[in-house]
Structure formats: structure tokens, C-alpha cells
Design a protein around this motif. Structure first.
Motif, short mmCIF file in Angstrom:
data_model
loop_
_atom_site.label_atom_id
_atom_site.label_comp_id
_atom_site.label_asym_id
_atom_site.label_seq_id
_atom_site.Cartn_x
_atom_site.Cartn_y
_atom_site.Cartn_z
N GLY A 53 18.00 22.64 -9.61
CA GLY A 53 18.99 21.79 -10.28
C GLY A 53 18.38 20.51 -10.81
N GLN A 54 17.48 19.89 -10.03
CA GLN A 54 16.82 18.67 -10.50
C GLN A 54 15.90 18.94 -11.67
OE1 GLN A 54 17.42 15.52 -9.48
NE2 GLN A 54 16.07 14.96 -11.20
N LEU A 55 15.19 20.06 -11.67
CA LEU A 55 14.34 20.41 -12.80
C LEU A 55 15.16 20.64 -14.06
CD1 LEU A 55 11.80 22.79 -11.04
CD2 LEU A 55 11.31 20.53 -11.99
N LEU A 56 16.33 21.26 -13.92
CA LEU A 56 17.20 21.45 -15.08
C LEU A 56 17.73 20.11 -15.59
CD1 LEU A 56 19.21 24.61 -13.95
CD2 LEU A 56 17.47 24.50 -15.74
N ILE A 57 18.06 19.20 -14.68
CA ILE A 57 18.52 17.87 -15.09
C ILE A 57 17.42 17.13 -15.85
CG2 ILE A 57 19.25 15.62 -14.23
CD1 ILE A 57 20.65 17.09 -11.93
N SER A 58 16.20 17.17 -15.31
CA SER A 58 15.07 16.52 -15.99
C SER A 58 14.77 17.20 -17.32
CB SER A 58 13.84 16.56 -15.09
OG SER A 58 14.08 15.91 -13.87
N HIS A 59 14.91 18.51 -17.37
CA HIS A 59 14.71 19.25 -18.63
C HIS A 59 15.66 18.74 -19.70
CE1 HIS A 59 14.51 22.69 -21.38
NE2 HIS A 59 13.38 23.01 -20.79
N LEU A 60 16.94 18.58 -19.37
CA LEU A 60 17.91 18.06 -20.34
C LEU A 60 17.61 16.61 -20.70
CD1 LEU A 60 21.30 19.51 -19.05
CD2 LEU A 60 20.00 20.20 -21.06
N HIS A 61 17.19 15.82 -19.74
CA HIS A 61 16.89 14.41 -20.01
C HIS A 61 15.75 14.28 -21.01
CE1 HIS A 61 16.34 10.12 -19.34
NE2 HIS A 61 15.07 10.35 -19.05
N PHE A 86 27.18 20.99 -3.90
CA PHE A 86 28.21 20.53 -4.83
C PHE A 86 27.77 19.25 -5.55
CE2 PHE A 86 30.61 23.08 -1.78
CZ PHE A 86 31.39 23.85 -2.62
N ILE A 87 27.11 18.36 -4.83
CA ILE A 87 26.64 17.13 -5.46
C ILE A 87 25.60 17.43 -6.54
CG2 ILE A 87 25.41 14.97 -5.05
CD1 ILE A 87 26.68 14.85 -2.31
N GLN A 88 24.67 18.32 -6.23
CA GLN A 88 23.64 18.65 -7.20
C GLN A 88 24.22 19.37 -8.41
OE1 GLN A 88 20.96 17.31 -6.98
NE2 GLN A 88 19.35 18.39 -8.05
N ALA A 89 25.18 20.26 -8.18
CA ALA A 89 25.83 20.96 -9.30
C ALA A 89 26.63 19.98 -10.16
CB ALA A 89 26.74 22.07 -8.77
N ALA A 90 27.29 19.00 -9.54
CA ALA A 90 28.03 18.00 -10.31
C ALA A 90 27.09 17.14 -11.15
CB ALA A 90 28.86 17.12 -9.36
N ARG A 91 25.92 16.79 -10.61
CA ARG A 91 24.94 16.03 -11.39
C ARG A 91 24.44 16.82 -12.59
NH1 ARG A 91 20.30 15.16 -8.96
NH2 ARG A 91 19.83 13.32 -10.22
N LEU A 92 24.24 18.12 -12.39
CA LEU A 92 23.79 18.95 -13.50
C LEU A 92 24.87 19.08 -14.57
CD1 LEU A 92 21.73 20.80 -14.81
CD2 LEU A 92 22.52 22.65 -13.32
N THR A 93 26.13 19.19 -14.16
CA THR A 93 27.22 19.24 -15.14
C THR A 93 27.31 17.95 -15.93
OG1 THR A 93 28.44 20.77 -13.70
CG2 THR A 93 29.68 19.63 -15.41
N THR A 94 27.07 16.82 -15.27
CA THR A 94 27.07 15.53 -15.98
C THR A 94 25.95 15.49 -17.02
OG1 THR A 94 27.96 14.45 -14.01
CG2 THR A 94 26.95 13.05 -15.69
N ALA A 95 24.78 16.01 -16.67
CA ALA A 95 23.67 16.07 -17.64
C ALA A 95 24.00 17.00 -18.80
CB ALA A 95 22.40 16.52 -16.94
N CYS A 96 24.72 18.09 -18.53
CA CYS A 96 25.12 19.00 -19.61
C CYS A 96 26.11 18.33 -20.57
CB CYS A 96 25.74 20.26 -19.02
SG CYS A 96 24.60 21.32 -18.11
N HIS A 128 7.50 10.31 -11.70
CA HIS A 128 8.87 10.13 -11.25
C HIS A 128 9.50 11.47 -10.88
CE1 HIS A 128 12.84 8.35 -10.94
NE2 HIS A 128 13.31 9.24 -11.80
N LEU A 129 9.22 12.52 -11.65
CA LEU A 129 9.76 13.84 -11.35
C LEU A 129 9.18 14.37 -10.04
CD1 LEU A 129 11.45 16.27 -12.17
CD2 LEU A 129 9.55 17.05 -13.59
N ALA A 136 9.38 21.86 -17.47
CA ALA A 136 9.81 20.47 -17.28
C ALA A 136 8.63 19.51 -17.33
CB ALA A 136 10.56 20.34 -15.96
N PHE A 137 7.50 19.89 -16.74
CA PHE A 137 6.33 19.01 -16.76
C PHE A 137 5.73 18.92 -18.15
CE2 PHE A 137 6.54 19.08 -12.23
CZ PHE A 137 5.85 17.95 -11.82
N LEU A 138 5.74 20.01 -18.90
CA LEU A 138 5.21 19.95 -20.27
C LEU A 138 6.08 19.08 -21.16
CD1 LEU A 138 4.08 23.66 -20.83
CD2 LEU A 138 2.63 21.65 -20.47
N LEU A 139 7.40 19.13 -20.98
CA LEU A 139 8.27 18.27 -21.77
C LEU A 139 8.09 16.80 -21.40
CD1 LEU A 139 11.64 20.26 -21.90
CD2 LEU A 139 10.11 19.77 -23.81
#
Length: 499
Positions: A307-315, A403-413, A233-234, A218-221
Motif C-alpha cells: 500500500g505504501q509503495l502504491l501511494i509513493s507511486h502515485l505521488h 483499514f488505515i493503509q487502505a484509506a490512505r491509498l484511497t486518498t492518494a487515488c 524517504h521511501l 517506485a524506486f525508478l520513479l
């Protein structure tokens, strides 16, 4: 400025003992005349000079590369647009090392290859993990002895010692634990311990460096010039989750401390013990319960961090594709690697979080039922206080967070699934990309089936909104709000039709 540069150059050259003395004559001649001397006047041995001249550019170029690398790593004004080593250095110092220290205290630090080489460290780490398990088991026993339930606090009930009444003699009562011992103490504690043991296996045995790898990716991206400030920000977001976890642990420890101070605690099997022994047992009860909360808070915080790292990875992947800073084929390879990380997040890291969530939801529901005086007999014996209300709120908080973090990740997906359409309608950015490649990207992103799962069920924001709406359905103004929303939608449709 020039003199300082040459002084630094002399220090670097003097550190290399294998450089011939003839190079000093060569460098002095270049400084005086501005030209490199011929082979005939530089030395009386032409063959040796040819070899030296052929090797001189390699030393100079090597020095230039070293000086450039030193400048990149040592200066680092804002950790943006730097080399890979500088980015990893920033990631390690800002978030990775403190987080690994926290895992080490909880007995969950992964066994890296460098640490496994030291047998003494491996023995100490395993001993500390066993010590944590024994400490947690001691806490379960003390909670049962003190009749302390995590959903209500200390729950006692008075029972008559003798059923036969004797005239002119009052009945004798005994304070015992209220509720079923299996469902109130043994089953939740067993699930709590199983989740921790599974986390030990997951962190220290299987895929033990998953979080570190995900964090580095995530940091390299985020190190691309288009993502200015992305790394800072991350880091702030990751530290926010850690701080929230620490706040929850502190609030939970304060509640147990206040409950113990305000309640007359009686330990089973030690009712006739001395006051000093009871004080020691109370302190051990508070410390063990605090350790339970620290273990659970660390694991759930780790879930939120991943979950946050995966969200940032997709972003970051989405921005790279839209801005055309990464080829389409390489982008699809990155998405394939992300699918592996998401599979680990759902299938491997999800089970311990699900176990803790089941326990937390059960404590939230039973605590809420007790606050609503559903158990009237226990409410008379143990009055409800503000501390009990805060206790239930804390369990509800930590139950909802995964559940909130999983829902945020699904939105990013779902956002990454629509990226192909966004690229297809940007002809100026991707005008050099062949049409076939754009169609391939569109088909690939549209066919992606990625989402966050808990209990093997996809978690979406719609489910959370439906749960929130159902909890507010008892309000009297809910039908009126729905009517207003319907009228607004009809007005919008009428405006669009008129246009």
C-alpha cells in the motif's frame, strides 16, 4: 592525477589480449606530438593501418563508456540522479534482500527463475513450508489442550465430576475449557490457517514477484532530480512499517509468556503427566503461538508495504505530470500500469488480509466484552489483569492497520484524479503542450475510478472518521463541540460574504 589515469588505462588495455601492439605506438605518438600520424609513416602496410585506425576509436570509446559506468555505480554519493542499475542496486540492498529473507523464514519467499533452476533449493523451500504448516497445526492443538484463547488468555471453569452428592464428602471439581470449542478455538484457527495457505499460493505460485516489481517501479520513479531524497524517504517509511510489525510481534510474545508464567496451566488429556513434560509443552505453546503471530504480522506488514509503495507511486507520478517531466501519453500509460497493480492489491492480496481482519476483530470484540465483565462467570474464575488489557489493545491495533493503509491509498487515488485540474490551471509550466492534450488529460484523470478495497468495499478516510466519531459520541461535551464547530463555520461564511 594524469599519471594515475594512464596507469588505470594501461591496466584496462592489458586485460584485453586481442589488441595489436601497433596501438601502443599510436598512443605514444599522440602523447608526444599531440597529433595522429599519417598512414604513410605509421606503418609499412597501409591496408592494415587503415583497418587498425578504423578500429581504434571503438576501443577508446568503449573504454570511455566503461569508465563512466564504473564511476556511476561505484561512487554513488547519495543514490540520487543515478543510472537505472544504481537505483535497482540501492533498492535491492536497502529493503528487498532483508524483506525476502523474512519471507523465506515464514515459508513465503517467491520462487524466482534463478532459484527454480536449483532443484535442491526448491526441495528445501517446499519442505520448510510444509514444516511451518505442521508447526502451526501443532500450535492450534496445544492452544486447545491448554484452554488458551487469543482474546482472553487461559480460560478455565470448574465443573463437578459427579452430580450425586455423598454425605460428609466434599465434591470434586475439574478444570475444563470455558466457552464453545467451535467458536472459541476451531473456527478462528481454521480461518487463520486458510489465510496462510492462501498466502502461500499467492506468494509462491501466482504472481510471485509482484512486490519486487512494484518496489523497483517506485524506486525508478523516485530517481528523478525533482524528487531529491525521495528514495531515502521511501526506504525509511518501508522500514518503519517493518519495525512496527516487529514491535507488535514482540509485544504479543511477551503477553503470552507472562500469561503462561502467571497461570497454572493444565493440559487436557495430560493432567497426570510429569512436571518436565508440562514445561516442554508450555515452551512449545509459547513458540507455536509466537509463530502464528509472526506469520500474521508478516502478511499484514506486506499488505502495508505494498500500500505504501502504491501511494509513493502515485505521488511520484503526480509530480512528474505537474512539473512536466513526463509526456502526457506516457503518463497515462503509467497510470494504466498502476491500475493493474491496484487490481492485484485489492482482488488478490486483499482476501488473506480480510480473513485475518475478521479473526482479529472478533477477538477484539470478545476480549472487550470480557473486559467489561459481560461474562461474569468467567470473570470470577479468571480475574482481569493488565496483561489481558494489553492483549486486547494489540488485537485492536492490528485490526485497524489495514483499514488505515487502505484509506490512505484511497486518498492518494483521489489526489491523482484531481491532477488534471491542477495541470489545466498551470499555463506557464505546460505552455508548450497543445490545448487538446491538456483537455485529454483532464478527461482521463476525471474519469479514473480507482480506490483501495477491503471486503469488496471502498475504504475512505470519511468512514474511519465516522467510526471514530461514533465511538466518541458518548462523551458529554460532544454536542457542545458540534455547536462550536457549527458557529465557526457560520462565522467563516459570514466573513466570506462580507468580502
Amino acid at each position: 592525477m594524469t599519471q594515475n589515469y594512464y596507469d588505470f588505462f594501461d591496466k584496462v588495455i592489458n586485460s584485453n589480449t586481442g589488441i595489436p601492439e601497433d596501438y601502443w605506438h599510436l598512443i605514444d605518438t599522440v602523447n608526444e606530438n599531440g597529433t595522429i600520424p599519417n598512414k604513410e609513416c605509421s606503418s609499412s602496410h597501409p591496408s592494415q593501418d587503415e583497418a587498425n585506425n578504423s578500429s581504434t576509436p571503438s576501443y577508446l570509446s568503449d573504454f570511455h563508456l566503461r569508465s563512466t559506468e564504473i564511476g556511476e555505480i561505484s561512487e554513488m554519493p547519495d543514490y540520487e540522479n543515478l543510472s537505472t542499475s544504481a537505483v535497482l542496486h540501492y533498492c535491492k540492498n536497502k529493503i528487498l534482500k532483508p524483506y525476502l529473507g523474512l519471507l523465506a523464514v515464514m515459508g513465503l519467499r517467491p520462487n524466482s527463475e534463478q532459484l527454480e533452476r536449483c532443484s535442491l533449493y526448491s526441495i528445501l523451500a517446499n519442505f520448510h513450508t510444509c514444516q511451518v504448516v505442521l508447526f502451526m497445526c501443532m500450535g492450534y492443538v496445544l492452544q486447545y489442550m491448554a484452554c488458551y484463547r487469543r482474546d482472553r488468555g487461559f480460560c478455565y471453569i470448574s465443573t463437578v465430576l459427579s452430580e450425586i452428592s455423598i454425605p460428609n464428602k466434599p465434591r470434586t471439581y475439574e478444570r475444563t475449557c470455558h466457552g464453545n470449542a467451535i467458536f472459541a478455538y476451531f473456527l478462528p484457527n481454521a480461518l487463520h490457517l486458510i489465510a496462510y495457505i492462501y498466502a502461500i499460493y499467492l506468494f509462491r505460485v501466482k504472481e510471485n514477484e509482484q512486490l519486487q516489481n512494484l518496489m523497483e517501479r517506485a524506486f525508478l520513479l523516485s530517481s528523478h532530480p525533482a524528487h531529491r531524497g525521495g528514495q531515502k524517504h521511501l526506504v525509511r517509511i518501508l522500514w518503519l512499517f517493518i519495525i512496527l510489525g516487529v514491535i507488535w510481534i514482540m509485544c504479543a510474545s511477551i503477553t503470552i509468556s507472562l500469561m503462561t508464567a502467571n497461570e497454572i496451566v493444565t493440559f487436557q488429556w495430560l493432567k497426570n503427566s510429569s512436571q518436565d513434560l508440562e514445561t516442554i509443552l508450555k515452551v512449545c505453546l509459547i513458540l507455536c503461538t509466537l509463530w502464528h503471530d509472526m506469520v500474521q504480522g508478516t502478511i499484514i506488514t506486506s499488505y502495508c508495504l505494498q500500500g505504501q509503495l502504491l501511494i509513493s507511486h502515485l505521488h511520484f507520478l503526480r509530480l512528474k505530470l505537474i512539473q512536466h517531466t513526463m509526456p502526457g501519453l506516457e503518463w497515462m500509460k503509467e497510470v494504466s500500469e498502476f491500475k493493474k497493480l491496484l487490481k492485484y492489491f485489492n482482488d488478490e492480496f486483499g482476501p488473506p488480509v480480510c480473513i485475518y481482519t475478521v479473526v482479529n476483530i472478533s477477538w477484539t470484540l470478545t476480549g472487550t466484552a470480557w473486559l467489561l465483565k459481560y461474562d461474569s462467570e468467567n470473570a470470577k474464575m479468571n480475574p482481569i489483569t493488565c496483561i489481558n488489557i494489553i492483549n486486547v489493545i494489540l488485537w485492536a491495533w492490528i485490526s485497524v492497520v489495514p483499514f488505515i493503509q487502505a484509506a490512505r491509498l484511497t486518498t492518494a487515488c483521489s489526489m491523482i484524479q484531481n491532477t488534471g485540474h491542477e495541470v489545466r490551471v498551470r499555463p506557464f509550466v505546460h505552455q508548450s503542450t497543445p490545448r487538446e492534450d491538456l483537455d485529454t488529460l483532464l478527461m482521463y484523470t476525471s474519469s479514473l475510478k480507482i480506490c483501495a478495497r477491503l471486503f469488496r468495499v471502498p475504504i475512505t478516510e470519511f468512514q474511519l472518521d465516522a467510526l471514530h466519531a461514533s465511538s466518541n459520541s458518548t462523551y458529554t461535551n460532544y454536542p457542545r463541540i458540534a455547536t462550536l464547530d457549527q458557529s465557526k463555520r457560520e462565522a467563516r461564511m459570514t466573513g466570506r460574504a462580507s468580502l
